[in-house]
Design a protein around this motif. Structure first.
Motif, PDB file in Angstrom:
ATOM      1  N   ILE A   1      18.086  38.385  16.923  1.00 29.22           N
ATOM      2  CA  ILE A   1      17.440  38.670  15.640  1.00 29.22           C
ATOM      3  C   ILE A   1      16.083  39.272  15.958  1.00 29.22           C
ATOM      4  CG2 ILE A   1      16.458  37.601  13.583  1.00 29.22           C
ATOM      5  CD1 ILE A   1      18.818  35.529  13.857  1.00 29.22           C
ATOM      6  N   ARG A   2      15.868  40.490  15.528  1.00 29.38           N
ATOM      7  CA  ARG A   2      14.644  41.217  15.870  1.00 29.38           C
ATOM      8  C   ARG A   2      13.539  41.042  14.824  1.00 29.38           C
ATOM      9  NH1 ARG A   2      16.128  42.927  20.431  1.00 29.38           N
ATOM     10  NH2 ARG A   2      17.997  44.115  20.863  1.00 29.38           N
ATOM     11  N   GLU A   3      13.959  40.758  13.590  1.00 30.40           N
ATOM     12  CA  GLU A   3      12.998  40.609  12.502  1.00 30.40           C
ATOM     13  C   GLU A   3      13.545  39.583  11.512  1.00 30.40           C
ATOM     14  OE1 GLU A   3      11.055  43.394   8.980  1.00 30.40           O
ATOM     15  OE2 GLU A   3      12.374  44.306  10.474  1.00 30.40           O
ATOM     16  N   ILE A   4      12.667  38.748  11.015  1.00 24.60           N
ATOM     17  CA  ILE A   4      13.089  37.757  10.030  1.00 24.60           C
ATOM     18  C   ILE A   4      12.996  38.392   8.649  1.00 24.60           C
ATOM     19  CG2 ILE A   4      12.684  35.480   9.041  1.00 24.60           C
ATOM     20  CD1 ILE A   4      11.532  34.686  11.799  1.00 24.60           C
ATOM     21  N   THR A   5      14.164  38.745   8.148  1.00 28.84           N
ATOM     22  CA  THR A   5      14.277  39.397   6.844  1.00 28.84           C
ATOM     23  C   THR A   5      14.848  38.403   5.834  1.00 28.84           C
ATOM     24  OG1 THR A   5      16.535  40.102   7.312  1.00 28.84           O
ATOM     25  CG2 THR A   5      14.753  41.613   8.000  1.00 28.84           C
ATOM     26  N   GLU A   6      14.946  38.843   4.595  1.00 27.19           N
ATOM     27  CA  GLU A   6      15.591  38.002   3.590  1.00 27.19           C
ATOM     28  C   GLU A   6      17.052  37.754   3.967  1.00 27.19           C
ATOM     29  OE1 GLU A   6      14.193  36.139   1.213  1.00 27.19           O
ATOM     30  OE2 GLU A   6      12.390  36.906   2.185  1.00 27.19           O
ATOM     31  N   GLY A   7      17.691  38.747   4.586  1.00 27.95           N
ATOM     32  CA  GLY A   7      19.067  38.575   5.046  1.00 27.95           C
ATOM     33  C   GLY A   7      19.186  37.489   6.106  1.00 27.95           C
ATOM     34  N   VAL A   8      18.228  37.429   7.013  1.00 25.52           N
ATOM     35  CA  VAL A   8      18.226  36.398   8.052  1.00 25.52           C
ATOM     36  C   VAL A   8      17.961  35.032   7.424  1.00 25.52           C
ATOM     37  CG1 VAL A   8      16.980  35.531  10.092  1.00 25.52           C
ATOM     38  CG2 VAL A   8      17.650  37.948   9.947  1.00 25.52           C
ATOM     39  N   ARG A   9      17.061  34.977   6.464  1.00 26.09           N
ATOM     40  CA  ARG A   9      16.800  33.710   5.753  1.00 26.09           C
ATOM     41  C   ARG A   9      18.062  33.245   5.018  1.00 26.09           C
ATOM     42  NH1 ARG A   9      11.303  32.694   5.741  1.00 26.09           N
ATOM     43  NH2 ARG A   9      10.024  34.534   6.138  1.00 26.09           N
TER      44      ARG A   9
ATOM     45  N   GLU B   1      10.558  30.793   9.897  1.00 30.58           N
ATOM     46  CA  GLU B   1       9.166  31.183   9.686  1.00 30.58           C
ATOM     47  C   GLU B   1       8.601  31.895  10.918  1.00 30.58           C
ATOM     48  OE1 GLU B   1       8.020  30.922   6.679  1.00 30.58           O
ATOM     49  OE2 GLU B   1       9.844  29.839   6.114  1.00 30.58           O
TER      50      GLU B   1
END
Length: 167
Positions: free
Chosen positions: A21-29, A119
């Protein structure tokens, strides 16, 4: 969010090495929430993202013997950083993706993995027994492996035979 259907052996996503996971996006949340909802059911200890059809490095856990704030969780980009040389042999292990079958699998008695939470804060999951088995099992999923891959040869032959009979 909601609980998701578990993919079972034969689904190619289970043999896919998951991407970091390269970036915590809404999709990752949303993925993390789905993983927690999916693991928070009777008889479940862990669920890896590819078990719900998502090829990203994340898994959730449900550990009843933990404090309420640590009972459920999700770790992103977990990396095993320590395994004990001391092994637990002969304990049966099962998998939601290989339903209804349990086989003895040797695992390290202690395991530690490090990653991040949703987070972006550092998260460490470590322990002996069930926690150690969970860490090794779920990180294995993220590497495209199933627990049956590490069974001793005669047990693995029996496991594969039983799986073929059920499919």
């Amino acid at each position: 969010m909601s609980a998701r259907e578990i993919r079972v052996i034969g689904d190619p996503v289970l043999r896919t090495v998951c991407d970091p996971i390269r970036e915590i996006t809404e999709g990752v949340r949303a993925l993390a929430a789905n993983l927690i909802d999916t693991v928070d059911m009777e008889g479940r200890a862990g669920v890896a993202a590819n078990q719900i059809g998502v090829s990203l490095r994340a898994f959730s856990w449900s550990l009843d013997d933990r404090a309420p704030e640590d009972r459920l969780g999700c770790i992103l980009n977990p990396v095993i950083t320590e395994l004990s040389d001391d092994l637990i042999e002969g304990e049966d292990e099962g998998c939601l993706s290989v339903p209804g079958l349990w086989f003895p699998r040797t695992r390290a008695r202690f395991a530690r993995c490090e990653g991040i939470d949703v987070e972006g804060e550092e998260l460490v999951l470590e322990g002996e027994g069930l926690v150690a088995r969970l860490i090794q099992h779920e990180v294995g999923h993220l590497d495209g492996a199933l627990y049956i891959d590490g069974l001793e040869r005669p047990v693995r032959k029996r496991a594969l035979r039983e799986i073929r009979q059920r499919l």
